[in-house]
Design a protein around this motif. Sequence first.
Motif, PDB file in Angstrom:
ATOM      1  N   GLY A  29       1.027  -1.853  -0.048  1.00 10.48           N
ATOM      2  CA  GLY A  29      -0.160  -0.168  -0.564  1.00 10.48           C
ATOM      3  C   GLY A  29       0.869   1.296   0.105  1.00 10.48           C
ATOM      4  N   GLU A  30       0.393   2.527   0.432  1.00  8.42           N
ATOM      5  CA  GLU A  30       1.318   3.910   0.719  1.00  8.42           C
ATOM      6  C   GLU A  30       2.077   3.866   1.497  1.00  8.42           C
ATOM      7  OE1 GLU A  30       0.719   5.989  -1.313  1.00  8.42           O
ATOM      8  OE2 GLU A  30      -0.896   5.265  -2.828  1.00  8.42           O
ATOM      9  N   ARG A  31       3.426   4.115   0.655  1.00  4.97           N
ATOM     10  CA  ARG A  31       4.550   4.562   2.633  1.00  4.97           C
ATOM     11  C   ARG A  31       4.037   4.728   3.751  1.00  4.97           C
ATOM     12  NH1 ARG A  31       9.558   2.548   1.575  1.00  4.97           N
ATOM     13  NH2 ARG A  31      10.999   2.642   3.559  1.00  4.97           N
ATOM     14  N   GLU A  32       2.685   5.689   3.624  1.00  9.46           N
ATOM     15  CA  GLU A  32       2.470   6.217   5.269  1.00  9.46           C
ATOM     16  C   GLU A  32       1.186   5.520   6.067  1.00  9.46           C
ATOM     17  OE1 GLU A  32      -0.237  10.232   6.750  1.00  9.46           O
ATOM     18  OE2 GLU A  32       0.972  10.634   4.644  1.00  9.46           O
ATOM     19  N   THR A  33       0.772   4.708   4.917  1.00  6.90           N
ATOM     20  CA  THR A  33       0.158   3.662   6.047  1.00  6.90           C
ATOM     21  C   THR A  33       1.019   2.506   6.248  1.00  6.90           C
ATOM     22  OG1 THR A  33      -1.430   4.507   4.182  1.00  6.90           O
ATOM     23  CG2 THR A  33      -2.332   1.903   5.394  1.00  6.90           C
ATOM     24  N   LEU A  34       1.562   2.212   5.803  1.00  4.14           N
ATOM     25  CA  LEU A  34       2.058   0.777   5.774  1.00  4.14           C
ATOM     26  C   LEU A  34       2.848   1.400   7.543  1.00  4.14           C
ATOM     27  CD1 LEU A  34       3.687  -0.634   2.464  1.00  4.14           C
ATOM     28  CD2 LEU A  34       1.505  -1.582   4.040  1.00  4.14           C
ATOM     29  N   GLU A  35       3.523   2.882   7.517  1.00  7.07           N
ATOM     30  CA  GLU A  35       4.319   3.030   8.186  1.00  7.07           C
ATOM     31  C   GLU A  35       3.833   3.056   9.262  1.00  7.07           C
ATOM     32  OE1 GLU A  35       5.557   6.562   7.673  1.00  7.07           O
ATOM     33  OE2 GLU A  35       7.474   6.580   6.429  1.00  7.07           O
ATOM     34  N   ARG A  36       2.065   2.973   9.722  1.00  9.46           N
ATOM     35  CA  ARG A  36       1.914   3.158  10.795  1.00  9.46           C
ATOM     36  C   ARG A  36       0.758   1.487  11.270  1.00  9.46           C
ATOM     37  NH1 ARG A  36      -1.428   7.371   8.488  1.00  9.46           N
ATOM     38  NH2 ARG A  36      -2.734   5.401   7.464  1.00  9.46           N
ATOM     39  N   VAL A  37       1.437   1.559   9.769  1.00 11.55           N
ATOM     40  CA  VAL A  37       0.900  -0.398  10.372  1.00 11.55           C
ATOM     41  C   VAL A  37       1.891  -1.073  11.011  1.00 11.55           C
ATOM     42  CG1 VAL A  37       0.666  -2.940   8.703  1.00 11.55           C
ATOM     43  CG2 VAL A  37      -0.990  -0.533   7.899  1.00 11.55           C
ATOM     44  N   HIS A  38       3.082  -0.477  10.481  1.00 16.95           N
ATOM     45  CA  HIS A  38       4.334  -1.324  10.681  1.00 16.95           C
ATOM     46  C   HIS A  38       4.614  -1.159  13.020  1.00 16.95           C
ATOM     47  CE1 HIS A  38       8.624  -1.580  11.282  1.00 16.95           C
ATOM     48  NE2 HIS A  38       9.270  -1.722  10.991  1.00 16.95           N
ATOM     49  N   GLU A  39       3.866   0.102  13.380  1.00 19.20           N
ATOM     50  CA  GLU A  39       3.769   0.074  14.731  1.00 19.20           C
ATOM     51  C   GLU A  39       2.933  -0.894  15.134  1.00 19.20           C
ATOM     52  OE1 GLU A  39       2.295   3.787  15.484  1.00 19.20           O
ATOM     53  OE2 GLU A  39       3.936   5.043  14.429  1.00 19.20           O
ATOM     54  N   ARG A  40       2.001  -1.645  14.181  1.00 18.79           N
ATOM     55  CA  ARG A  40       1.530  -2.477  15.104  1.00 18.79           C
ATOM     56  C   ARG A  40       1.617  -3.651  15.329  1.00 18.79           C
ATOM     57  NH1 ARG A  40      -4.449  -1.278  11.768  1.00 18.79           N
ATOM     58  NH2 ARG A  40      -3.256   1.279  11.149  1.00 18.79           N
ATOM     59  N   TRP A  41       2.320  -4.015  13.761  1.00 20.66           N
ATOM     60  CA  TRP A  41       3.174  -5.373  13.638  1.00 20.66           C
ATOM     61  C   TRP A  41       4.103  -5.267  14.587  1.00 20.66           C
ATOM     62  CZ3 TRP A  41       2.305  -6.870   7.743  1.00 20.66           C
ATOM     63  CH2 TRP A  41       1.088  -7.627   7.202  1.00 20.66           C
ATOM     64  N   ASP A  42       4.547  -4.280  14.692  1.00 22.78           N
ATOM     65  CA  ASP A  42       6.267  -4.286  15.191  1.00 22.78           C
ATOM     66  C   ASP A  42       6.278  -4.556  16.996  1.00 22.78           C
ATOM     67  OD1 ASP A  42       8.803  -4.132  15.238  1.00 22.78           O
ATOM     68  OD2 ASP A  42       9.561  -2.526  15.978  1.00 22.78           O
ATOM     69  N   ALA A  43       4.703  -4.069  17.349  1.00 23.69           N
ATOM     70  CA  ALA A  43       4.718  -5.092  18.933  1.00 23.69           C
ATOM     71  C   ALA A  43       4.472  -5.983  19.077  1.00 23.69           C
ATOM     72  CB  ALA A  43       3.300  -4.601  19.411  1.00 23.69           C
ATOM     73  N   ARG A  44       4.556  -7.271  17.942  1.00 25.97           N
ATOM     74  CA  ARG A  44       4.574  -8.425  17.724  1.00 25.97           C
ATOM     75  C   ARG A  44       5.972  -9.185  17.600  1.00 25.97           C
ATOM     76  NH1 ARG A  44      -0.188 -11.362  16.276  1.00 25.97           N
ATOM     77  NH2 ARG A  44      -1.975 -10.331  15.890  1.00 25.97           N
ATOM     78  N   ASP A  45       5.473 -10.716  18.650  1.00 22.29           N
ATOM     79  CA  ASP A  45       7.508 -10.997  18.373  1.00 22.29           C
ATOM     80  C   ASP A  45       8.407 -11.363  17.093  1.00 22.29           C
ATOM     81  OD1 ASP A  45       6.892 -11.311  21.196  1.00 22.29           O
ATOM     82  OD2 ASP A  45       6.577 -12.953  21.374  1.00 22.29           O
ATOM     83  N   GLY A  46       9.086 -11.107  16.768  1.00 25.22           N
ATOM     84  CA  GLY A  46       9.674 -11.329  15.104  1.00 25.22           C
ATOM     85  C   GLY A  46       9.714 -10.209  14.932  1.00 25.22           C
ATOM     86  N   GLU A  47       9.920  -9.971  13.802  1.00 22.36           N
ATOM     87  CA  GLU A  47      11.482  -8.356  12.796  1.00 22.36           C
ATOM     88  C   GLU A  47       9.651  -8.017  11.824  1.00 22.36           C
ATOM     89  OE1 GLU A  47      15.201  -8.105  10.475  1.00 22.36           O
ATOM     90  OE2 GLU A  47      14.269  -9.530  10.494  1.00 22.36           O
ATOM     91  N   THR A  48      10.222  -6.604  11.443  1.00 18.86           N
ATOM     92  CA  THR A  48       9.455  -6.147  11.119  1.00 18.86           C
ATOM     93  C   THR A  48       9.527  -5.487  10.505  1.00 18.86           C
ATOM     94  OG1 THR A  48       6.837  -6.544  12.303  1.00 18.86           O
ATOM     95  CG2 THR A  48       7.434  -5.129  10.351  1.00 18.86           C
ATOM     96  N   TRP A  49       9.757  -5.524   8.919  1.00 17.73           N
ATOM     97  CA  TRP A  49      10.212  -4.346   8.183  1.00 17.73           C
ATOM     98  C   TRP A  49      10.036  -3.578   7.025  1.00 17.73           C
ATOM     99  CZ3 TRP A  49      11.770  -9.575   7.590  1.00 17.73           C
ATOM    100  CH2 TRP A  49      11.606  -9.621   6.471  1.00 17.73           C
ATOM    101  N   LEU A  50      10.045  -2.698   6.076  1.00 18.14           N
ATOM    102  CA  LEU A  50       9.361  -1.872   5.133  1.00 18.14           C
ATOM    103  C   LEU A  50      10.613  -2.153   4.176  1.00 18.14           C
ATOM    104  CD1 LEU A  50       8.104   1.879   6.612  1.00 18.14           C
ATOM    105  CD2 LEU A  50       6.692   0.118   4.840  1.00 18.14           C
TER     106      LEU A  50
END
Length: 283
Positions: free
Chosen positions: A251-272
Amino acid sequence: MEGQARAPAAGTVLNALANQTGSAFAIDEYTTATVELDDSATVSGTVAEDPDADTRLVEACVEAVVERYGDGQGGSVRTESEVPMASGLKSSSAAANATIMATLDALGVADELSREDACRLGVDVARDVGVTVTGAFDDASASMLGGVTVTDNTADELLARDELDWDVLVYTPPERAYSADADVERCRNVTSMADLVAELALDGEFARAMTVNGLAFCAALGFSADPMVEVMDDVAGVSLSGTGPSFTAVGERETLERVHERWDARDGETWLTTTQTEGTQIL
């Protein structure tokens, strides 16, 4: 005689386990293979990130290219990867593609095999070694050619290829899942949904297609769809990638940056990252 190439990882639009039609898109994360050939007649492999990793696939890729274009050479192949192994991000396809192209480069014959046929050679090796259930021509073609591909994995036929300009968010949980261990019979229970995904993909509706795919294959493969559901309203598309455990959202970068924060709260690794359109490249 030395050659080097790098191949991109990929995310899933359609998992081919149900109906043998698959679709994947290349992303801007890479596996690099360095091949050195000599007169030893034997091939040894090394994975930089894991000295104990199974290297049969890349060794067999070198052997297959030498059998066709070489003169009995042996040597070594070393891979270095930004892509977590057994994470659903096509690390095996990327390793095979990079090794095939690096070996062709080492032999000085890179122009004698088309990209599609080089990809098919790697897929044949993967089948022989047993690291894939479907043959993974969808994954391998996306990695080799770049962009997004739709394939018939029964015939190793490229049905469609397009170029996408997506930002991509990747979430990889700490566990690992090997595609060769996937429950194929259970996946065939979602064939009707896979057929729908194939129709959407061939119509160019890749983002919608991947979301339907993700819901179907989370259920078939026993993964929680929670990472998808919590972001589905915010992104253009989201799916389980391959046989898991990674998820990709686009999706759009700005939106994915917000989603990043949610997924980053989970165990594991998140990156754009972003989509990649050049495919596998000799370095």
